[in-house]
Design a protein around this motif. Structure first.
Motif, PDB file in Angstrom:
ATOM      1  N   ILE A   1       9.713 -15.335 -57.583  1.00 62.39           N
ATOM      2  CA  ILE A   1       9.301 -13.937 -57.541  1.00 62.39           C
ATOM      3  C   ILE A   1       7.795 -13.800 -57.742  1.00 62.39           C
ATOM      4  N   THR A   2       7.206 -14.677 -58.542  1.00 65.25           N
ATOM      5  CA  THR A   2       5.812 -14.513 -58.961  1.00 65.25           C
ATOM      6  C   THR A   2       4.831 -14.639 -57.802  1.00 65.25           C
ATOM      7  N   GLU A   3       5.036 -15.605 -56.933  1.00 62.03           N
ATOM      8  CA  GLU A   3       4.082 -15.825 -55.836  1.00 62.03           C
ATOM      9  C   GLU A   3       4.039 -14.621 -54.906  1.00 62.03           C
ATOM     10  N   ARG A   4       5.198 -14.065 -54.567  1.00 65.67           N
ATOM     11  CA  ARG A   4       5.218 -12.886 -53.704  1.00 65.67           C
ATOM     12  C   ARG A   4       4.578 -11.680 -54.408  1.00 65.67           C
ATOM     13  N   MET A   5       4.810 -11.577 -55.722  1.00 61.59           N
ATOM     14  CA  MET A   5       4.194 -10.497 -56.495  1.00 61.59           C
ATOM     15  C   MET A   5       2.673 -10.618 -56.454  1.00 61.59           C
ATOM     16  N   TYR A   6       2.155 -11.824 -56.607  1.00 63.72           N
ATOM     17  CA  TYR A   6       0.709 -12.057 -56.612  1.00 63.72           C
ATOM     18  C   TYR A   6       0.103 -11.684 -55.263  1.00 63.72           C
ATOM     19  N   ASN A   7       0.746 -12.107 -54.178  1.00 60.77           N
ATOM     20  CA  ASN A   7       0.215 -11.810 -52.843  1.00 60.77           C
ATOM     21  C   ASN A   7       0.217 -10.316 -52.560  1.00 60.77           C
ATOM     22  N   SER A   8       1.252  -9.631 -53.027  1.00 58.43           N
ATOM     23  CA  SER A   8       1.312  -8.186 -52.814  1.00 58.43           C
ATOM     24  C   SER A   8       0.210  -7.466 -53.583  1.00 58.43           C
ATOM     25  N   LEU A   9      -0.017  -7.860 -54.828  1.00 62.78           N
ATOM     26  CA  LEU A   9      -1.079  -7.233 -55.614  1.00 62.78           C
ATOM     27  C   LEU A   9      -2.453  -7.481 -54.996  1.00 62.78           C
ATOM     28  N   SER A  10      -2.648  -8.662 -54.430  1.00 55.57           N
ATOM     29  CA  SER A  10      -3.953  -8.980 -53.835  1.00 55.57           C
ATOM     30  C   SER A  10      -4.264  -8.059 -52.657  1.00 55.57           C
TER      31      SER A  10
ATOM     32  N   THR B   1      -0.855 -21.508 -61.560  1.00 58.44           N
ATOM     33  CA  THR B   1      -0.310 -22.298 -60.456  1.00 58.44           C
ATOM     34  C   THR B   1      -0.392 -21.544 -59.136  1.00 58.44           C
ATOM     35  N   VAL B   2      -0.107 -20.247 -59.175  1.00 54.39           N
ATOM     36  CA  VAL B   2      -0.118 -19.438 -57.957  1.00 54.39           C
ATOM     37  C   VAL B   2      -1.542 -19.103 -57.518  1.00 54.39           C
TER      38      VAL B   2
END
Length: 434
Positions: A79-88, A125-126
Motif C-alpha cells: 500500500i505504501t508505494e502507491r500512497m507515496y506516488n499519489s502524494l507526489s 525504501t520507497v
C-alpha cells in the motif's frame, strides 16, 4: 519513606546500567529488586509474579500487538508505494518538490502504523530511489525522511501513547485526540521549513518535475484511500464510543487484511512474516513494560513520587522553570537512551511531580512523546538516523544528522509553543470529551 538522595542513587544506577548496554528490562528489574531487598524486604520482591500476572492480563495491553500487526500487514501489502506516488502528484509542485512527499507520506503512514522506525524504513525504501537521479540536496532528502518518520509515535494510533496511558492511568482516547493537532501541525511546519529552505537555495530542490495529466493524478488519488480508511475505522470507532482502543486495533487489523486481500498480497507467507515480526517486537516491548510496572509498584510503596513532589515544592520552582529543566534533561537523556527506555525509566518519577504542579497528564504525555521524537534523530542513539542510513546503503552518517538539524530546530520551537500555550494540545481532546 525513602529520601531524595536514595531515590537519586537508584535513578543514576538504573541509567548507568542502561548506558553500559544492559537490556532495559533487566536494568529496571535489578533496581526494583534492590529497592525491595534494601528497603522493603524479600516478601515484597516475591510479589513480582502477582504483579506480572495483573499487568499482562490488562485488556489495554492487547492493543500493542494488534497495532504492531496492523502496521506489519500494511507494510507487506504494497500500500505504501502507491500512497507515496499519489502524494507526489499533488505535493511536488510546491517549492521543494518531492521533499514534501516524504513528510506527507510519513504522516499518513504514521497514522496507521504507530511506529517511527517502521515509518522510516518503509518511506526510506520507497523514497530514496526516486531522488537519486533528480539532483536533490542529499542531506535534506535524508533529513526529511528521518524527521518525518518521527511522527509515527505522535500521530495516533501511537504505541508509545498507549504505553504512557497504561503506566500513568491516563485516558488513551484523550491521548490519541491530543496527538492529532500537534502531529499534523508538525508535519505542516516541516513542509513550510522545506519550502523556505528551497526558496532560499533553489538548487536544493532538484530538477523540476513534469506534471502528470489531471486524469492520471485523479486516478492515482485512490491510493490514498486505504490508509485513510484504516485511520477512520480505528479513530472513528474510538471517538464515537463504539470500541475501546483495543477493539479498535482489532478492527484495524481486519481492515488491513481486507486491503491486503484486495491487493492480492494476502498469502500464508506474508502472514507468517507479519506474525513473526509482531511476536518479536511485542515480546521486547511487553518485557520492558512488565519490569517498568514492577518498578512503578516499588517506588509507589517507597513513597518516591511524594518525596520528589515535596522536594520540588520546597525549592519553589514554578511550572515553567520545571518544564524548562525537564526539556534540557530530556534533550541530554535522548542522546544516550532509546526512546521507549527513556519514557519507561522517567515517567514513574516525573509524572507525579508534573501533576503536583497542576499540569495536565494528557498534555505532558504529548510533550514527552515530542521529546522522544527528538531523541530518535539525535546522535549517538537516534534510531531513525541509523534506519535511514541503512536504507541509504552508503556514505557518511553525518549527512543524515546534518539533514535533520532544520527539523530539530522547528521541533524545539514547537515544544516552547506548547509549554506557553498548552491549548494547542488540549483544545481538541477537551472538545471531543467535553
Amino acid at each position: 519513606m525513602i529520601d531524595v538522595a536514595g531515590a537519586g542513587i537508584g535513578f543514576v544506577l538504573m541509567l548507568g546500567l542502561m548506558f553500559i548496554g544492559l537490556h532495559v528490562a533487566t536494568a529496571l528489574f535489578i533496581v526494583s529488586a534492590l529497592g525491595c531487598v534494601v528497603y522493603l524486604g524479600v516478601p515484597t520482591l516475591m510479589s513480582f509474579g502477582e504483579n506480572a500476572w495483573g499487568v499482562l492480563n490488562d485488556f489495554i495491553m492487547t492493543a500493542i500487538p494488534l497495532f504492531i500487526l496492523l502496521g506489519e500487514i500494511l507494510l507487506r501489502a504494497g500500500i505504501t508505494e502507491r500512497m507515496y506516488n499519489s502524494l507526489s502528484d499533488w505535493l511536488s509542485r510546491f517549492p521543494g518538490g518531492l521533499l514534501h512527499t516524504n513528510i506527507g507520506a510519513s504522516a499518513l503512514f504514521a497514522a496507521v502504523s504507530g511506529s517511527s522506525v517502521a515509518t522510516a524504513a518503509t518511506i526510506g525504501t520507497v523514497a530514496l530511489p526516486a531522488f537519486r537521479s533528480r539532483r536533490y540536496n542529499e542531506r535534506l532528502v535524508l533529513g526529511s525522511i528521518a524527521s518525518g518518520a518521527t511522527l509515527g509515535i505522535l500521530i495516533p494510533p501511537s504505541i508509545n501513547l498507549i504505553i504512557y496511558g497504561a503506566i500513568t492511568n491516563t485516558s488513551i482516547g484523550r491521548l490519541f485526540a491530543a496527538g492529532i493537532l500537534p502531529g499534523f501541525g508538525l508535519a505542516g511546519l516541516f513542509m513550510v521549513t522545506i519550502a523556505a529552505l528551497c526558496i532560499w537555495r533553489p538548487e536544493w530542490a532538484g530538477l523540476r518535475e513534469e506534471r502528470a495529466p489531471l486524469a492520471d493524478r485523479l486516478r492515482r488519488l485512490g491510493a490514498l484511500m486505504p490508509p485513510f480508511f484504516i485511520f477512520v475505522v480505528v479513530m472513528g470507532s474510538i471517538y464515537l464510543g463504539w470500541a475501546t482502543p483495543t477493539e479498535a486495533a482489532a478492527l484495524g487489523v481486519v481492515g488491513a487484511l481486507v486491503l491486503a486481500a484486495g491487493n492480492g498480497k494476502l498469502t500464508f507467507a506474508m502472514l507468517h512474516s507479519a506474525f513473526e515480526a509482531t511476536i518479536r517486537t511485542t515480546a521486547m516491548i511487553l518485557l520492558i513494560i512488565l519490569a517498568a510496572f514492577f518498578l512503578n509498584f516499588v517506588i509507589s510503596i517507597l513513597g518516591i513520587p511524594q518525596t520528589m513532589a515535596n522536594f520540588v515544592a520546597e525549592t519553589g520552582a514554578t511550572p515553567l522553570m520545571t518544564m524548562l529543566l525537564l526539556t534540557i534533561f530530556y534533550l541530554i537523556l535522548g542522546c544516550f537512551l532509546e526512546t521507549l527506555s527513556m519514557m519507561i525509566a522517567t515517567v514513574p518519577v516525573v509524572v507525579p511531580i508534573v501533576v503536583a504542579l497542576g499540569l495536565d497528564p494528557v498534555w505532558f504525555g504529548i510533550y514527552l512523546v515530542i521529546m522522544m521524537e527528538m531523541a530518535l534523530v539525535t546522535p549517538p542513539m537516534g534510531m531513525n538516523l541509523y534506519v535511514v542510513q541503512g536504507v541509504r546503503g552508503g556514505g557518511p552518517i553525518r549527512d543524515v544528522v546534518i539533514g535533520t538539524l532544520p527539523f530539530l530546530a522547528v521541533r524545539i520551537v514547537f515544544v516552547a509553543a506548547i509549554i506557553f500555550w498548552p491549548e494547542i494540545v488540549l483544545w481538541f481532546p477537551n472538545l471531543m470529551f467535553n
